[in-house]
Scaffold this motif. Structure first.
Motif, PDB file in Angstrom:
ATOM      1  N   LEU A 294       0.844  -1.187   0.000  1.00 29.60           N
ATOM      2  CA  LEU A 294       0.000   0.000   0.000  1.00 29.60           C
ATOM      3  C   LEU A 294       0.885   1.243   0.000  1.00 29.60           C
ATOM      4  CD1 LEU A 294      -2.376  -1.033   2.943  1.00 29.60           C
ATOM      5  CD2 LEU A 294      -2.998  -1.047   0.517  1.00 29.60           C
ATOM      6  N   ALA A 295       0.324   2.343  -0.502  1.00 30.15           N
ATOM      7  CA  ALA A 295       0.948   3.652  -0.317  1.00 30.15           C
ATOM      8  C   ALA A 295       0.057   4.427   0.640  1.00 30.15           C
ATOM      9  CB  ALA A 295       1.082   4.390  -1.635  1.00 30.15           C
ATOM     10  N   ALA A 296       0.657   5.055   1.657  1.00 27.10           N
ATOM     11  CA  ALA A 296      -0.111   5.808   2.641  1.00 27.10           C
ATOM     12  C   ALA A 296       0.624   7.107   2.946  1.00 27.10           C
ATOM     13  CB  ALA A 296      -0.306   4.996   3.924  1.00 27.10           C
ATOM     14  N   SER A 297      -0.146   8.173   3.169  1.00 23.98           N
ATOM     15  CA  SER A 297       0.467   9.487   3.379  1.00 23.98           C
ATOM     16  C   SER A 297       0.352   9.912   4.832  1.00 23.98           C
ATOM     17  CB  SER A 297      -0.192  10.539   2.478  1.00 23.98           C
ATOM     18  OG  SER A 297      -1.571  10.646   2.758  1.00 23.98           O
ATOM     19  N   SER A 298       1.386  10.604   5.310  1.00 25.79           N
ATOM     20  CA  SER A 298       1.443  11.065   6.698  1.00 25.79           C
ATOM     21  C   SER A 298       1.724  12.564   6.734  1.00 25.79           C
ATOM     22  CB  SER A 298       2.544  10.306   7.454  1.00 25.79           C
ATOM     23  OG  SER A 298       2.790  10.891   8.715  1.00 25.79           O
ATOM     24  N   GLN A 299       1.181  13.239   7.744  1.00 23.21           N
ATOM     25  CA  GLN A 299       1.452  14.657   7.934  1.00 23.21           C
ATOM     26  C   GLN A 299       2.642  14.886   8.853  1.00 23.21           C
ATOM     27  OE1 GLN A 299      -1.907  16.837   9.444  1.00 23.21           O
ATOM     28  NE2 GLN A 299      -0.731  18.720   9.816  1.00 23.21           N
ATOM     29  N   SER A 300       2.885  13.922   9.741  1.00 22.16           N
ATOM     30  CA  SER A 300       3.965  14.084  10.719  1.00 22.16           C
ATOM     31  C   SER A 300       4.795  12.794  10.798  1.00 22.16           C
ATOM     32  CB  SER A 300       3.380  14.433  12.084  1.00 22.16           C
ATOM     33  OG  SER A 300       4.403  14.599  13.042  1.00 22.16           O
ATOM     34  N   PRO A 301       5.962  12.774  10.093  1.00 24.68           N
ATOM     35  CA  PRO A 301       6.462  13.814   9.192  1.00 24.68           C
ATOM     36  C   PRO A 301       5.756  13.747   7.842  1.00 24.68           C
ATOM     37  CG  PRO A 301       7.944  11.949   9.178  1.00 24.68           C
ATOM     38  CD  PRO A 301       6.892  11.625  10.199  1.00 24.68           C
ATOM     39  N   ARG A 315       9.457   1.688   2.369  1.00 23.82           N
ATOM     40  CA  ARG A 315      10.170   2.828   1.792  1.00 23.82           C
ATOM     41  C   ARG A 315       9.393   4.089   2.138  1.00 23.82           C
ATOM     42  NH1 ARG A 315      10.486   0.859  -2.605  1.00 23.82           N
ATOM     43  NH2 ARG A 315       8.736   1.717  -3.762  1.00 23.82           N
ATOM     44  N   SER A 316      10.088   5.191   2.390  1.00 26.30           N
ATOM     45  CA  SER A 316       9.440   6.457   2.735  1.00 26.30           C
ATOM     46  C   SER A 316       9.883   7.531   1.742  1.00 26.30           C
ATOM     47  CB  SER A 316       9.797   6.892   4.162  1.00 26.30           C
ATOM     48  OG  SER A 316       9.028   8.012   4.548  1.00 26.30           O
ATOM     49  N   ILE A 317       8.895   8.279   1.194  1.00 26.85           N
ATOM     50  CA  ILE A 317       9.179   9.293   0.171  1.00 26.85           C
ATOM     51  C   ILE A 317       8.915  10.673   0.764  1.00 26.85           C
ATOM     52  CG2 ILE A 317       8.582  10.156  -2.117  1.00 26.85           C
ATOM     53  CD1 ILE A 317       7.490   7.322  -2.732  1.00 26.85           C
ATOM     54  N   SER A 318       9.986  11.462   0.910  1.00 27.36           N
ATOM     55  CA  SER A 318       9.868  12.858   1.334  1.00 27.36           C
ATOM     56  C   SER A 318      10.458  13.721   0.234  1.00 27.36           C
ATOM     57  CB  SER A 318      10.625  13.104   2.646  1.00 27.36           C
ATOM     58  OG  SER A 318      10.068  12.339   3.696  1.00 27.36           O
ATOM     59  N   LEU A 319       9.753  14.798  -0.133  1.00 25.33           N
ATOM     60  CA  LEU A 319      10.173  15.587  -1.281  1.00 25.33           C
ATOM     61  C   LEU A 319      10.568  16.996  -0.861  1.00 25.33           C
ATOM     62  CD1 LEU A 319       7.357  14.544  -3.783  1.00 25.33           C
ATOM     63  CD2 LEU A 319       9.664  13.632  -3.626  1.00 25.33           C
ATOM     64  N   LEU A 320      11.713  17.432  -1.361  1.00 22.99           N
ATOM     65  CA  LEU A 320      12.186  18.791  -1.110  1.00 22.99           C
ATOM     66  C   LEU A 320      12.357  19.516  -2.434  1.00 22.99           C
ATOM     67  CD1 LEU A 320      14.938  18.196   1.619  1.00 22.99           C
ATOM     68  CD2 LEU A 320      12.646  19.128   1.955  1.00 22.99           C
ATOM     69  N   HIS A 321      12.004  20.795  -2.459  1.00 25.09           N
ATOM     70  CA  HIS A 321      12.202  21.634  -3.637  1.00 25.09           C
ATOM     71  C   HIS A 321      12.674  23.003  -3.151  1.00 25.09           C
ATOM     72  CE1 HIS A 321      11.723  23.156  -7.696  1.00 25.09           C
ATOM     73  NE2 HIS A 321      11.003  24.177  -7.216  1.00 25.09           N
ATOM     74  N   ILE A 326       7.789  19.714  -0.516  1.00 25.12           N
ATOM     75  CA  ILE A 326       6.681  19.755  -1.477  1.00 25.12           C
ATOM     76  C   ILE A 326       5.421  19.203  -0.809  1.00 25.12           C
ATOM     77  CG2 ILE A 326       5.803  18.761  -3.634  1.00 25.12           C
ATOM     78  CD1 ILE A 326       8.577  18.933  -4.768  1.00 25.12           C
ATOM     79  N   LEU A 327       5.621  18.218   0.054  1.00 19.87           N
ATOM     80  CA  LEU A 327       4.505  17.628   0.786  1.00 19.87           C
ATOM     81  C   LEU A 327       4.483  18.187   2.205  1.00 19.87           C
ATOM     82  CD1 LEU A 327       4.853  13.875  -0.285  1.00 19.87           C
ATOM     83  CD2 LEU A 327       3.460  15.657  -1.345  1.00 19.87           C
ATOM     84  N   GLN A 328       3.328  18.723   2.602  1.00 17.97           N
ATOM     85  CA  GLN A 328       3.152  19.213   3.969  1.00 17.97           C
ATOM     86  C   GLN A 328       1.963  18.537   4.650  1.00 17.97           C
ATOM     87  OE1 GLN A 328       2.963  23.490   4.055  1.00 17.97           O
ATOM     88  NE2 GLN A 328       5.013  23.762   3.190  1.00 17.97           N
ATOM     89  N   ILE A 329       0.822  18.537   3.950  1.00 15.79           N
ATOM     90  CA  ILE A 329      -0.371  17.836   4.466  1.00 15.79           C
ATOM     91  C   ILE A 329      -0.952  16.999   3.315  1.00 15.79           C
ATOM     92  CG2 ILE A 329      -2.573  18.057   5.686  1.00 15.79           C
ATOM     93  CD1 ILE A 329      -1.786  20.875   6.470  1.00 15.79           C
ATOM     94  N   PRO A 330      -0.341  15.851   3.029  1.00 11.34           N
ATOM     95  CA  PRO A 330      -0.819  15.008   1.924  1.00 11.34           C
ATOM     96  C   PRO A 330      -2.102  14.262   2.333  1.00 11.34           C
ATOM     97  CG  PRO A 330       1.047  13.961   3.007  1.00 11.34           C
ATOM     98  CD  PRO A 330       0.851  15.280   3.679  1.00 11.34           C
ATOM     99  N   VAL A 331      -3.267  14.869   2.039  1.00  8.44           N
ATOM    100  CA  VAL A 331      -4.532  14.389   2.616  1.00  8.44           C
ATOM    101  C   VAL A 331      -5.126  13.176   1.891  1.00  8.44           C
ATOM    102  CG1 VAL A 331      -5.244  16.513   3.752  1.00  8.44           C
ATOM    103  CG2 VAL A 331      -5.690  16.228   1.323  1.00  8.44           C
TER     104      VAL A 331
END
Length: 447
Positions: A294-301, A315-321, A326-331
């Motif tokens: 599954l893919a699941a999104s978290s706000q913290s972090p 695996r954890s995907i965090s994106l910086l630009h 880029i992701l802050q509150i991936p609802v």
């Protein structure tokens, strides 16, 4: 030579990822094929059952006609037998009377002749003839009258059923959507005003079933129609459910806030809790990648995690630009037809499309009149088109597969207000959760 080897390693890694992706697609197709074979067998049985019922109905009508025919024919034959017997008696009497007259004529006694004459004058002969008078109400003949044109039309109109072909996500997005239905989410036992967050539509036992998460009543609900009656089921949870996603044709996974859980639910006549997965993070959005991940999104972090079915983070995907997330509150999340992950982010007010490895495919962050305020529900059709709701803009937006804005297909004028989850079904319908109204609006948007 070292550079060449490095490049070959990169190429090998790319091929490995492609192989894994294609193998996952093949496994999904095999699973679908297995379900289709079972569905074919069941549908074949249903058709035969419908045909048998129709034949039994015709047989009953046939027997009724045959019984009526026998009853009327027996009555007619009985009347004919009585008439024949009466006629034969009359013939015998006439013969006897004629013989008596012959005897009188041959008699030399005038008195015998005169008495016979007087007897005939009194009407004895005519009385015998009265038996030939037809009685009213007697059957003259029994026939079978058939309206072949009417019978032919009845057979043409006879409906055993229809073969309904489902094309997931097929929409005519250029058409003007028309309100088709409004589904009230409130059911008996609700203690709070319902607030639908996310929705999906499944075909369970050949019945379209709408499954929705109700945030305020801490439950998952399903709505369907059987025997022309609207029915529902409700499964209470320990926390507030947010996003849901289809795992199989009759199973969904739901993220439950406040208690760091993902639950799986079987969708039948009643909703059944199958499993509870305790996670290390509080997940919001959820979508399946493979039958086992599954893919699941978290706000913290702020991140998108790839999980196995026990909740382990693979695996954890965090994106910086430019140094910013880029992701802050991936609802909300959903999977595209190509296996990428769509993320609606309420913090950065954008839509991001990611590969399962974490590469950015596109980043939709519009400015001007169509600047997003609070992107929420997101879904992708089988043609690759994307539908996105915005909670504060009161719209449903249509994006292309590459993340280009097309138009707002639904607005406030269509009754869209504080919209969250969105999905499409195989009949060309768009379902939109209106959280504050406690309803799901269903729009027709098909060829």
């Amino acid at each position: 030579m070292m550079a060449v080897k490095t490049e070959l390693v990169k190429i090998k890694d790319t091929l490995s990822r492609r192989r894994h992706k294609r193998n996952t697609e093949v496994q999904k197709k095999k699973s679908v094929m297995k379900e289709e074979i079972c569905r074919h067998s069941q549908t074949e049985s249903d058709i035969q059952s419908a045909s048998l019922k129709a034949i039994q109905g015709i047989k009953l009508k046939e027997q009724k006609l045959l019984d009526e025919l026998k009853e009327m024919t027996d009555k007619h034959i009985g009347q004919l037998k009585a008439d024949i017997k009466s006629g034969e008696m009359s013939v015998q009497m006439y013969q006897q009377q004629a013989e008596l007259i012959d005897q009188a004529l041959q008699s030399e006694c005038d008195m015998d002749v005169y008495e016979m004459y007087q007897g005939c004058e009194a009407g004895d002969v005519e009385a015998y003839g009265d038996a030939d008078v037809k009685e009213r109400g007697k059957i003259t003949k029994v026939t079978f009258r058939q309206d072949t044109d009417k019978l032919s039309k009845s057979l043409d109109d006879l409906q055993l059923g229809e073969i309904d072909i489902m094309y997931e996500g097929v929409l005519d997005l250029k058409a003007t959507p028309v309100l088709h239905d409004t589904i009230g989410v409130r059911v008996a036992g609700d203690s709070n005003r319902p607030s639908p967050c996310d929705v999906t539509v499944m075909v369970v036992n050949d019945t379209d079933t709408v499954v929705v998460t109700d945030w305020t009543n801490k439950s998952v609900k399903s709505f369907y129609t059987r025997n022309n009656q609207t029915r529902h089921s409700k499964l209470s949870l320990g926390g507030k459910p947010w996003n849901l996603t289809k795992l199989t044709h009759n199973r969904v996974a739901v993220t439950v806030l406040n208690i760091k859980q993902i639950v799986t639910v079987e969708v039948n006549r009643d909703l059944v809790l199958l499993s509870t997965i305790t996670t290390s993070k509080q997940y919001l959005g959820i979508t399946p990648l493979t039958p086992s991940t599954l893919a699941a999104s978290s706000q913290s972090p702020p991140c998108v995690d790839i999980l196995d079915m026990t909740g382990n983070v693979l695996r954890s995907i965090s994106l910086l630009h430019n140094g910013n997330n880029i992701l802050q509150i991936p609802v909300n999340l959903c999977i595209t037809r190509t296996g990428n992950i769509l993320v609606s982010d309420g913090g950065t007010k954008r839509v991001v499309c990611l590969t399962p490895e974490g590469d950015v495919v596109f980043n939709y962050s519009p400015t001007g009149d169509i600047t997003l305020k609070s992107p929420r529900g997101i879904t992708s059709t089988s043609t690759g088109d994307i539908l996105l709701t915005d909670y504060y803009l009161d719209i449903v937006i249509h994006l292309t597969e590459s993340g280009q804005f097309v138009r707002s297909i639904l607005t406030q004028q269509d009754g869209i207000n504080y919209s969250r989850g969105v999905c499409v079904d195989g009949h060309g319908h768009v379902y939109v959760c209106l959280s504050r109204k406690g309803v799901i609006k269903v729009f027709t948007c098909k060829h």
